[in-house]
Write a protein that holds these residues in place. Structure first.
Motif, PDB file in Angstrom:
ATOM      1  N   LYS A 513       0.852  -1.207   0.000  1.00 42.95           N
ATOM      2  CA  LYS A 513       0.000   0.000   0.000  1.00 42.95           C
ATOM      3  C   LYS A 513       0.881   1.248   0.000  1.00 42.95           C
ATOM      4  O   LYS A 513       0.649   2.194  -0.754  1.00 42.95           O
ATOM      5  N   VAL A 514       1.915   1.251   0.847  1.00 39.78           N
ATOM      6  CA  VAL A 514       2.786   2.417   0.977  1.00 39.78           C
ATOM      7  C   VAL A 514       3.527   2.650  -0.341  1.00 39.78           C
ATOM      8  O   VAL A 514       3.601   3.775  -0.852  1.00 39.78           O
ATOM      9  N   LEU A 515       4.034   1.554  -0.920  1.00 41.68           N
ATOM     10  CA  LEU A 515       4.797   1.698  -2.165  1.00 41.68           C
ATOM     11  C   LEU A 515       3.904   2.187  -3.310  1.00 41.68           C
ATOM     12  O   LEU A 515       4.328   2.992  -4.134  1.00 41.68           O
ATOM     13  N   ALA A 516       2.648   1.711  -3.342  1.00 42.16           N
ATOM     14  CA  ALA A 516       1.744   2.148  -4.425  1.00 42.16           C
ATOM     15  C   ALA A 516       1.564   3.661  -4.382  1.00 42.16           C
ATOM     16  O   ALA A 516       1.574   4.332  -5.416  1.00 42.16           O
ATOM     17  N   LYS A 517       1.410   4.183  -3.178  1.00 40.39           N
ATOM     18  CA  LYS A 517       1.244   5.639  -3.032  1.00 40.39           C
ATOM     19  C   LYS A 517       2.488   6.356  -3.528  1.00 40.39           C
ATOM     20  O   LYS A 517       2.421   7.406  -4.147  1.00 40.39           O
ATOM     21  N   ARG A 518       3.657   5.753  -3.244  1.00 38.12           N
ATOM     22  CA  ARG A 518       4.913   6.386  -3.634  1.00 38.12           C
ATOM     23  C   ARG A 518       5.119   6.317  -5.155  1.00 38.12           C
ATOM     24  O   ARG A 518       5.639   7.236  -5.762  1.00 38.12           O
ATOM     25  N   VAL A 519       4.684   5.202  -5.750  1.00 37.70           N
ATOM     26  CA  VAL A 519       4.947   4.998  -7.187  1.00 37.70           C
ATOM     27  C   VAL A 519       4.002   5.837  -8.054  1.00 37.70           C
ATOM     28  O   VAL A 519       4.370   6.245  -9.163  1.00 37.70           O
ATOM     29  N   GLU A 520       2.812   6.132  -7.564  1.00 35.83           N
ATOM     30  CA  GLU A 520       1.807   6.777  -8.425  1.00 35.83           C
ATOM     31  C   GLU A 520       2.314   8.055  -9.116  1.00 35.83           C
ATOM     32  O   GLU A 520       2.129   8.213 -10.324  1.00 35.83           O
ATOM     33  N   PRO A 521       2.987   8.971  -8.386  1.00 37.81           N
ATOM     34  CA  PRO A 521       3.471  10.180  -9.080  1.00 37.81           C
ATOM     35  C   PRO A 521       4.483   9.877 -10.187  1.00 37.81           C
ATOM     36  O   PRO A 521       4.599  10.638 -11.150  1.00 37.81           O
ATOM     37  N   ALA A 522       5.179   8.748 -10.047  1.00 36.52           N
ATOM     38  CA  ALA A 522       6.116   8.375 -11.118  1.00 36.52           C
ATOM     39  C   ALA A 522       5.337   8.048 -12.384  1.00 36.52           C
ATOM     40  O   ALA A 522       5.756   8.364 -13.505  1.00 36.52           O
ATOM     41  N   LEU A 523       4.159   7.456 -12.245  1.00 31.16           N
ATOM     42  CA  LEU A 523       3.340   7.101 -13.408  1.00 31.16           C
ATOM     43  C   LEU A 523       2.675   8.338 -14.004  1.00 31.16           C
ATOM     44  O   LEU A 523       2.654   8.529 -15.224  1.00 31.16           O
ATOM     45  N   THR A 524       2.123   9.158 -13.123  1.00 31.74           N
ATOM     46  CA  THR A 524       1.314  10.272 -13.629  1.00 31.74           C
ATOM     47  C   THR A 524       2.174  11.453 -14.069  1.00 31.74           C
ATOM     48  O   THR A 524       1.946  12.028 -15.128  1.00 31.74           O
ATOM     49  N   GLU A 525       3.163  11.790 -13.244  1.00 32.41           N
ATOM     50  CA  GLU A 525       3.946  13.009 -13.541  1.00 32.41           C
ATOM     51  C   GLU A 525       5.351  12.703 -14.011  1.00 32.41           C
ATOM     52  O   GLU A 525       6.128  13.628 -14.277  1.00 32.41           O
ATOM     53  N   GLY A 526       5.729  11.445 -14.021  1.00 32.87           N
ATOM     54  CA  GLY A 526       7.115  11.112 -14.381  1.00 32.87           C
ATOM     55  C   GLY A 526       8.070  11.533 -13.283  1.00 32.87           C
ATOM     56  O   GLY A 526       9.265  11.708 -13.511  1.00 32.87           O
ATOM     57  N   ALA A 527       7.541  11.687 -12.061  1.00 31.50           N
ATOM     58  CA  ALA A 527       8.387  12.135 -10.947  1.00 31.50           C
ATOM     59  C   ALA A 527       9.483  11.117 -10.684  1.00 31.50           C
ATOM     60  O   ALA A 527       9.296   9.911 -10.887  1.00 31.50           O
ATOM     61  N   ASP A 528      10.620  11.628 -10.264  1.00 34.84           N
ATOM     62  CA  ASP A 528      11.734  10.750  -9.944  1.00 34.84           C
ATOM     63  C   ASP A 528      11.545  10.276  -8.508  1.00 34.84           C
ATOM     64  O   ASP A 528      11.846  10.996  -7.559  1.00 34.84           O
ATOM     65  N   VAL A 529      11.019   9.076  -8.374  1.00 36.00           N
ATOM     66  CA  VAL A 529      10.689   8.589  -7.036  1.00 36.00           C
ATOM     67  C   VAL A 529      11.923   7.972  -6.397  1.00 36.00           C
ATOM     68  O   VAL A 529      12.475   7.007  -6.930  1.00 36.00           O
ATOM     69  N   PRO A 530      12.387   8.519  -5.286  1.00 35.42           N
ATOM     70  CA  PRO A 530      13.574   7.950  -4.654  1.00 35.42           C
ATOM     71  C   PRO A 530      13.292   6.525  -4.156  1.00 35.42           C
ATOM     72  O   PRO A 530      12.183   6.229  -3.726  1.00 35.42           O
ATOM     73  N   GLY A 531      14.304   5.710  -4.285  1.00 42.30           N
ATOM     74  CA  GLY A 531      14.172   4.356  -3.743  1.00 42.30           C
ATOM     75  C   GLY A 531      13.566   3.355  -4.708  1.00 42.30           C
ATOM     76  O   GLY A 531      13.365   2.204  -4.348  1.00 42.30           O
ATOM     77  N   LEU A 532      13.242   3.779  -5.951  1.00 45.77           N
ATOM     78  CA  LEU A 532      12.723   2.794  -6.909  1.00 45.77           C
ATOM     79  C   LEU A 532      13.870   1.910  -7.381  1.00 45.77           C
ATOM     80  O   LEU A 532      14.909   2.417  -7.807  1.00 45.77           O
ATOM     81  N   ASP A 533      13.682   0.605  -7.342  1.00 44.55           N
ATOM     82  CA  ASP A 533      14.736  -0.292  -7.809  1.00 44.55           C
ATOM     83  C   ASP A 533      14.814  -0.241  -9.332  1.00 44.55           C
ATOM     84  O   ASP A 533      13.906   0.268 -10.001  1.00 44.55           O
ATOM     85  N   ALA A 534      15.891  -0.790  -9.873  1.00 40.28           N
ATOM     86  CA  ALA A 534      16.154  -0.662 -11.316  1.00 40.28           C
ATOM     87  C   ALA A 534      15.065  -1.318 -12.157  1.00 40.28           C
ATOM     88  O   ALA A 534      14.659  -0.786 -13.196  1.00 40.28           O
ATOM     89  N   SER A 535      14.579  -2.459 -11.710  1.00 36.89           N
ATOM     90  CA  SER A 535      13.539  -3.154 -12.474  1.00 36.89           C
ATOM     91  C   SER A 535      12.253  -2.333 -12.501  1.00 36.89           C
ATOM     92  O   SER A 535      11.647  -2.112 -13.563  1.00 36.89           O
ATOM     93  N   THR A 536      11.834  -1.857 -11.326  1.00 37.00           N
ATOM     94  CA  THR A 536      10.572  -1.112 -11.261  1.00 37.00           C
ATOM     95  C   THR A 536      10.693   0.198 -12.038  1.00 37.00           C
ATOM     96  O   THR A 536       9.752   0.606 -12.728  1.00 37.00           O
ATOM     97  N   LYS A 537      11.871   0.822 -11.955  1.00 35.90           N
ATOM     98  CA  LYS A 537      12.099   2.073 -12.684  1.00 35.90           C
ATOM     99  C   LYS A 537      11.910   1.851 -14.190  1.00 35.90           C
ATOM    100  O   LYS A 537      11.236   2.622 -14.877  1.00 35.90           O
TER     101      LYS A 537
END
Ligand SMILES: O=P(O)(O)OC[C@H]1O[C@](O)(CO)[C@@H](O)[C@@H]1O
Length: 550
Positions: A513-537
């Motif tokens: 749940k916590v990670l989904a909240k963190r990842v969402e801006p990466a999908l919508t805004e292309g935000a550089d989300v700290p802590g994303l692993d290479a595969s997920t990035k």
């Protein structure tokens, strides 16, 4: 010793005795057990309420059962059971009582939590639910424009969805067929779209079910549902007639914009996966009516009373829990199949998946130390006859041991035509034939005697020795459903008690749940989300490219 003063489970003499006994039984086949005891087919059976339980087709002897009961005694299963029924805070990691049994306690029962009897509040909510359900069913409660409510949509997820959705399916033949009742859980917009696309908003009631009222999937769907309603009715005041809430969190309900006068309450001592007999069952109550809902609660209570009072030798939830331990801990079984022979039970196993796997999918003991023994199994299954033509091959002849529960009913559902009722014997013939085939198999000699060519004998041989429990009832009623659910609730309890895990928390769902909240801006805004692993990035980049966003 554990911090709580318990010897570690796998170091107890009872555990060691079971491991040794398992070795002694290694070459024993169910065929031998039945040959040695002609009365086994009736002797290894129990009754609870309307349920007839046959456990004769298990790889157990009287000695196995005695040793398993000794393990239960050594781990004080009944002590923890009594603490649960008394309202003690046995959910140690959340410091909460575990009192789903209070949801079906009689009006005059007294069950204290923090010095307060919770039973009057339970019945007050049940009475309010009954009144509301009657008003919707009779047409007295109308939508904002005065139109009768014809559609009820429950929006919730996990325990706020699976229970009522399952029970609605199970009891479909008891429902008011004039009402359309649907369940939306998935945050995939397609779920709400399909549930609403053919409905008139003016005739639709949304029930927003969420214990916490913070679950993102539910709040997102509820917000979209409100937009759908307001787009058609254009008046904010319409929300009061088309939205009710089921929750423990009045503040969040009010924040969302639902009048707390339209909220049906439950309490933090009801776990989400143990909650469909609380206010969470409102959609079901509207569908089947308050009387049948109360019949269902009576069914739960029959098994509660049995679990609380039956001696160990006759205690069905104890037996079923211990049998699961026998296979999971001493035979390396990884999964447990639940195979209902009733179309109406199509969502039953999905419901049990949360009940069992969210409760007992734990790898630390109550004292916080890692367990050194297997805990909850993978629970799976679908209605049996369909399964026969799909995955039963693996259960019969595969390399894995899969203990299974077979659930069936003597009578077909009353509203079927005579012609369709006539199919019931064929359904049940399959039910009985399967457990026989699983237990006894077919020897190479029997195959050869049929004239099968030598090169095919091994392929057509069935080893058998596949354990099953048969649960048989006369008919599928609200009470029988309550009995079945309470049976599984308490079975899960027994196993958690033996494994010394907290069956009532669910920390394992938090990280995602916590990670989904963190990842969402990466999908919508292309935000550089700290802590994303290479595969997920890389996956996020591929997603954005596919959506034409990069
Ligand atoms: O009822 P809520 O608070 O929306 O939670 C829904 C579900 O989410 C969980 O907390 C985790 O998946 C379940 O235990 C619960 O049934």
């Amino acid at each position: 010793m554990n911090a709580d003063g318990r010897t570690r489970l796998n170091q107890t003499p009872e555990w060691t005795a079971l491991a040794k006994h398992r070795e002694e039984l290694a070459d024993t086949h169910l065929r031998d057990l039945f040959a040695a005891d002609p009365a086994r087919g009736t002797g290894y059976t129990l009754r609870v309420g309307d349920l007839y339980i046959d456990y004769s087709k298990h790889l157990v002897t009287d000695e196995t059962l005695r040793l398993l009961r000794e393990l239960a005694a050594a781990t004080d299963v009944f002590g923890l059971r009594d603490a649960m029924f008394r309202g003690e805070k046995i959910n140690v990691t959340e410091n909460r009582a575990v009192l789903h049994t209070a949801l079906r306690a009689p009006r005059d029962a007294v069950i204290d939590v923090d010095g307060e009897n919770v039973v009057p509040a339970v019945h007050a909510v049940l009475d309010r639910m009954s009144d509301f359900a009657d008003r919707v069913r009779s047409g007295e409660w109308t939508g904002h424009t005065g139109k009768r409510i014809k559609n009820v949509i429950n929006i919730g997820i996990g325990g706020s969805d699976l229970g009522p959705a399952m029970a609605y399916e199970v009891l479909r033949s008891f429902t008011d067929r004039a009402l359309t009742v649907r369940f939306v859980s998935n945050v995939d917009g397609a779920d709400l779209h399909e549930a609403t696309r053919d409905l008139d908003p003016a005739e639709t009631l949304f029930i927003i079910a969420s214990k916490t009222f913070t679950t993102i999937e539910t709040i997102t769907n509820a917000t979209s549902a409100r937009q759908w309603l307001l787009a058609a009715l254009g008046d904010e005041a319409a929300v009061a007639k088309h939205f009710v809430a089921l929750s423990t969190n009045a503040e969040k309900v009010a924040e969302f914009g639902i009048d707390t006068a339209n909220m049906f309450e439950f309490w933090d001592w009801v776990g989400g996966r143990y909650s469909y007999d609380s206010a969470i069952g409102l959609s079901l109550m509207i569908a089947i009516g308050p009387d049948r809902f109360r019949e269902m609660l009576d069914g739960f209570r029959i098994v509660d009373d049995h679990f609380r009072t039956a001696p160990a030798e006759a205690n069905v939830p104890l037996l079923l829990g211990l049998l699961g331990i026998w296979y999971g801990n001493f035979h390396d079984a990884q999964s447990h199949a639940v195979l209902p022979y009733s179309h109406y039970l199509s969502k039953f196993t999905a419901y049990l998946q949360q009940l069992d796997m969210e409760s007992n999918g734990k790898s630390v003991a109550r004292d916080g130390r890692p367990v050194e023994w297997q805990t909850g199994p993978v629970v799976w299954g679908t209605p049996g006859t369909n399964g026969q033509h799909a995955y039963y091959q693996l259960i019969h002849q595969g390399t894995k041991l899969i203990p299974a529960d077979f659930i069936g009913f003597a009578e077909p559902v009353a509203e079927l035509s005579e012609e369709l009722k006539a199919q019931h014997d064929l359904l049940m013939a399959n039910f009985f034939a399967q457990t026989q085939a699983l237990a006894f198999g077919k020897t190479a000699e029997e195959v050869r005697a049929e004239g099968v060519p030598d090169e095919l004998v091994a392929h057509k041989t069935f080893q058998g020795n596949r354990p099953t429990t048969t649960i048989l009832a006369r008919e599928l009623t609200p009470s029988v459903l309550g009995q079945l659910i309470a049976l599984y609730e308490h079975k899960v309890f027994v196993q958690g008690a033996v494994w010394n895990i907290d069956s009532f928390d669910q920390w394992g769902v938090e990280l995602g749940k916590v990670l989904a909240k963190r990842v969402e801006p990466a999908l919508t805004e292309g935000a550089d989300v700290p802590g994303l692993d290479a595969s997920t990035k890389a996956l996020v980049a591929a997603y954005r490219e596919l959506r034409g966003r990069s």
